[in-house]
Design an enzyme around this catalytic site. Sequence first.
Site, PDB file in Angstrom:
ATOM      1  N   HIS A 171       0.813  -1.219   0.000  1.00  0.00           N
ATOM      2  CA  HIS A 171       0.000   0.000   0.000  1.00  0.00           C
ATOM      3  C   HIS A 171       0.848   1.272   0.000  1.00  0.00           C
ATOM      4  CE1 HIS A 171      -3.402  -2.588   0.981  1.00  0.00           C
ATOM      5  NE2 HIS A 171      -4.205  -1.559   0.879  1.00  0.00           N
ATOM      6  N   GLY A 172       2.151   1.162   0.172  1.00  0.00           N
ATOM      7  CA  GLY A 172       2.987   2.362   0.243  1.00  0.00           C
ATOM      8  C   GLY A 172       2.522   3.279   1.368  1.00  0.00           C
ATOM      9  N   GLY A 173       2.510   4.587   1.102  1.00  0.00           N
ATOM     10  CA  GLY A 173       2.132   5.572   2.133  1.00  0.00           C
ATOM     11  C   GLY A 173       0.713   5.371   2.625  1.00  0.00           C
ATOM     12  N   GLU A 183      -1.353 -16.523  24.390  1.00  0.00           N
ATOM     13  CA  GLU A 183      -1.444 -18.001  24.497  1.00  0.00           C
ATOM     14  C   GLU A 183      -0.097 -18.659  24.230  1.00  0.00           C
ATOM     15  OE1 GLU A 183      -4.992 -19.982  23.342  1.00  0.00           O
ATOM     16  OE2 GLU A 183      -6.146 -18.134  23.378  1.00  0.00           O
ATOM     17  N   SER A 207       6.014 -16.734  20.722  1.00  0.00           N
ATOM     18  CA  SER A 207       6.694 -17.551  19.698  1.00  0.00           C
ATOM     19  C   SER A 207       7.892 -18.276  20.315  1.00  0.00           C
ATOM     20  CB  SER A 207       7.155 -16.670  18.542  1.00  0.00           C
ATOM     21  OG  SER A 207       6.038 -16.195  17.839  1.00  0.00           O
TER      22      SER A 207
HETATM   23  C1  LIG Z   1      -4.259  -8.389  24.259  1.00  0.00           C
HETATM   24  C2  LIG Z   1      -3.879  -9.499  25.211  1.00  0.00           C
HETATM   25  C3  LIG Z   1      -4.846 -10.397  25.626  1.00  0.00           C
HETATM   26  C4  LIG Z   1      -4.525 -11.404  26.555  1.00  0.00           C
HETATM   27  N1  LIG Z   1      -5.520 -12.223  27.034  1.00  0.00           N
HETATM   28  C5  LIG Z   1      -5.229 -13.069  28.065  1.00  0.00           C
HETATM   29  C6  LIG Z   1      -6.281 -13.809  28.711  1.00  0.00           C
HETATM   30  O1  LIG Z   1      -7.467 -13.733  28.320  1.00  0.00           O
HETATM   31  N2  LIG Z   1      -5.954 -14.597  29.772  1.00  0.00           N
HETATM   32  C7  LIG Z   1      -4.678 -14.719  30.234  1.00  0.00           C
HETATM   33  O2  LIG Z   1      -4.467 -15.438  31.195  1.00  0.00           O
HETATM   34  N3  LIG Z   1      -3.659 -14.040  29.626  1.00  0.00           N
HETATM   35  C8  LIG Z   1      -3.908 -13.211  28.572  1.00  0.00           C
HETATM   36  N4  LIG Z   1      -2.893 -12.500  27.977  1.00  0.00           N
HETATM   37  C9  LIG Z   1      -1.535 -12.661  28.465  1.00  0.00           C
HETATM   38  C10 LIG Z   1      -0.607 -13.379  27.498  1.00  0.00           C
HETATM   39  O3  LIG Z   1      -0.935 -14.737  27.428  1.00  0.00           O
HETATM   40  C11 LIG Z   1       0.839 -13.126  27.998  1.00  0.00           C
HETATM   41  O4  LIG Z   1       1.115 -11.758  27.710  1.00  0.00           O
HETATM   42  C12 LIG Z   1       1.844 -14.030  27.354  1.00  0.00           C
HETATM   43  O5  LIG Z   1       1.681 -15.352  27.791  1.00  0.00           O
HETATM   44  C13 LIG Z   1       3.287 -13.585  27.647  1.00  0.00           C
HETATM   45  O6  LIG Z   1       3.489 -13.341  29.011  1.00  0.00           O
HETATM   46  P1  LIG Z   1       4.161 -11.972  29.491  1.00  0.00           P
HETATM   47  O7  LIG Z   1       3.423 -10.869  28.823  1.00  0.00           O
HETATM   48  O8  LIG Z   1       4.222 -11.962  30.963  1.00  0.00           O
HETATM   49  O9  LIG Z   1       5.627 -11.994  28.874  1.00  0.00           O
HETATM   50  P2  LIG Z   1       6.918 -12.674  29.538  1.00  0.00           P
HETATM   51  O10 LIG Z   1       6.628 -14.091  29.901  1.00  0.00           O
HETATM   52  O11 LIG Z   1       7.465 -11.795  30.596  1.00  0.00           O
HETATM   53  O12 LIG Z   1       7.921 -12.690  28.294  1.00  0.00           O
HETATM   54  C14 LIG Z   1       8.711 -11.573  27.917  1.00  0.00           C
HETATM   55  C15 LIG Z   1       9.647 -12.026  26.799  1.00  0.00           C
HETATM   56  O13 LIG Z   1      10.537 -13.043  27.317  1.00  0.00           O
HETATM   57  C16 LIG Z   1      10.431 -14.195  26.518  1.00  0.00           C
HETATM   58  N5  LIG Z   1      10.634 -15.394  27.341  1.00  0.00           N
HETATM   59  C17 LIG Z   1      10.015 -15.705  28.516  1.00  0.00           C
HETATM   60  N6  LIG Z   1      10.470 -16.888  28.966  1.00  0.00           N
HETATM   61  C18 LIG Z   1      11.350 -17.342  28.066  1.00  0.00           C
HETATM   62  C19 LIG Z   1      12.159 -18.518  27.962  1.00  0.00           C
HETATM   63  N7  LIG Z   1      12.099 -19.480  28.890  1.00  0.00           N
HETATM   64  N8  LIG Z   1      12.967 -18.653  26.886  1.00  0.00           N
HETATM   65  C20 LIG Z   1      13.002 -17.687  25.936  1.00  0.00           C
HETATM   66  N9  LIG Z   1      12.284 -16.556  25.973  1.00  0.00           N
HETATM   67  C21 LIG Z   1      11.461 -16.387  27.035  1.00  0.00           C
HETATM   68  C22 LIG Z   1       9.036 -14.162  25.916  1.00  0.00           C
HETATM   69  O14 LIG Z   1       8.946 -14.960  24.748  1.00  0.00           O
HETATM   70  C23 LIG Z   1       8.899 -12.664  25.616  1.00  0.00           C
HETATM   71  O15 LIG Z   1       9.571 -12.352  24.426  1.00  0.00           O
HETATM   72  C24 LIG Z   1      -3.191 -11.528  27.019  1.00  0.00           C
HETATM   73  C25 LIG Z   1      -2.203 -10.637  26.560  1.00  0.00           C
HETATM   74  C26 LIG Z   1      -2.535  -9.630  25.687  1.00  0.00           C
HETATM   75  C27 LIG Z   1      -1.464  -8.662  25.249  1.00  0.00           C
END
Ligand SMILES: Cc1cc2nc3c(=O)[nH]c(=O)nc-3n(C[C@H](O)[C@H](O)[C@H](O)COP(=O)(O)OP(=O)(O)OC[C@H]3O[C@@H](n4cnc5c(N)ncnc54)[C@H](O)[C@@H]3O)c2cc1C
Length: 385
Positions: free
Chosen positions: A338-340, A363, A366
């Site tokens: 889409h560019g700009g 959930e 990655s």
């Molecule tokens: C819009 C939204 C809706 C959501 N809805 C729900 C919901 O309905 N119910 C619910 O319970 N939760 C919900 N969540 C929470 C979501 O599941 C968590 O944000 C997610 O599991 C990651 O946890 P965290 O944010 O604490 O990140 P952290 O666990 O703190 O991770 C931070 C970073 O460290 C990395 N990391 C952590 N551990 C390791 C490891 N062992 N090795 C390598 N890398 C690692 C992670 O990949 C990430 O890049 C929601 C989140 C959002 C943003």
Amino acid sequence: MQSELTEEHRRIRDTLAAFAEREIRPFAAKWEREETFPREVMEKLGALGFLGVSFPERFGGAGADTLSQVLVVEGLARCDAAVALSCAAHVSLAAGHIGGFASEEQKQHYLPALVGAKRLGAWCLTEPGSGSDAGAMRTRASADRGDYVINGAKMFITNGNIADVYVVMAVERSEQGKGGVSAFIVERGAKGLSNGRKIEKLGLRASDTAEVIFDNVRVPAANRIGASGEGYAQTLKVLEAGRVGIAGFSLGIARAAFETAVAYARERKQFGKPIAEFQAIQWMVADIATRIDAAWLLTVRAARLKDAGLPYAREASMAKLFASETAMWASERAVQIHGGYGYISEFQVERYMRDAKLTEIGEGTSEIQRMIIAKSLLRDGYLPA
Ligand SMILES: Cc1cc2nc3c(=O)[nH]c(=O)nc-3n(C[C@H](O)[C@H](O)[C@H](O)COP(=O)(O)OP(=O)(O)OC[C@H]3O[C@@H](n4cnc5c(N)ncnc54)[C@H](O)[C@@H]3O)c2cc1C
């Protein structure tokens, strides 16, 4: 043509698409701008049976397979990912947890209202201090005179401000680590249940996300789901199933990005011809579609393994990982095409990119998906399913 689909799948996909094109897509940008969740749409989806496709008929569902549910969440996300996320949390997580692990009595009490969207569900696992390491949760449930008293705070809970029924994971016996976690049903209106500050987000702004606080919330012992200490194992299973749904959710965003990009490339002229005639654009289109197809096939495989009662944790993680990275990549490419105009909010495509980012986080990030996949490969070897 999606040759993996039966006639029944196509019927679900097409009726859902007709509903979503009429009742959701035209309003998605407005709901996002105003950060309002269209509860009435969810109620209509419930009344039409879309939220219960894979639940047993005795609870108001259609008794269809997992792929049918994937098609619903995908079709919703194609028109509005925020609505799809709220539905996914309600169906796969909250109702899914009750459907999978609650007693017959609890199911009869809660599922018909959840499946019909007369009541809205939220699933509370994440806390301010524990996300990927869910076993480090600090919310406590103490047995007290035939009840449980819950104390703690949950973070980022989809539908957290607006739910009627909360499934809450809490530590009952801390000395037993993850084996001391139990799951509980808490209803809106319980004394001591409240919400924290408003959470502003990058995308999915029409989906409600909240902190849920439990301050001496008393629930009857009968509200525990399954046996004491089973909560963490239940959680892993709920997430496993949920990841197949999130793969579908990701596919919906990726397909929306693809369709928007192709339509724009046909229309937009530069150097005297549609940009679709430039090879650079054609390669992006080809790559997006190839990744979408690969993600779709991974998702179908995971859904089929689940329905066959076979182990599918690795395949669910592969589907979720690849589909979510496809959604992010495809929506970023669509902005590029889409560019700009891709960068300004008048065109929907920047919203797809903001929405897609959540698929790589929620959930299980990655990184966590790669950990699950690698652990399984190193333990069991690589035997293609
Ligand atoms: C819009 C939204 C809706 C959501 N809805 C729900 C919901 O309905 N119910 C619910 O319970 N939760 C919900 N969540 C929470 C979501 O599941 C968590 O944000 C997610 O599991 C990651 O946890 P965290 O944010 O604490 O990140 P952290 O666990 O703190 O991770 C931070 C970073 O460290 C990395 N990391 C952590 N551990 C390791 C490891 N062992 N090795 C390598 N890398 C690692 C992670 O990949 C990430 O890049 C929601 C989140 C959002 C943003």
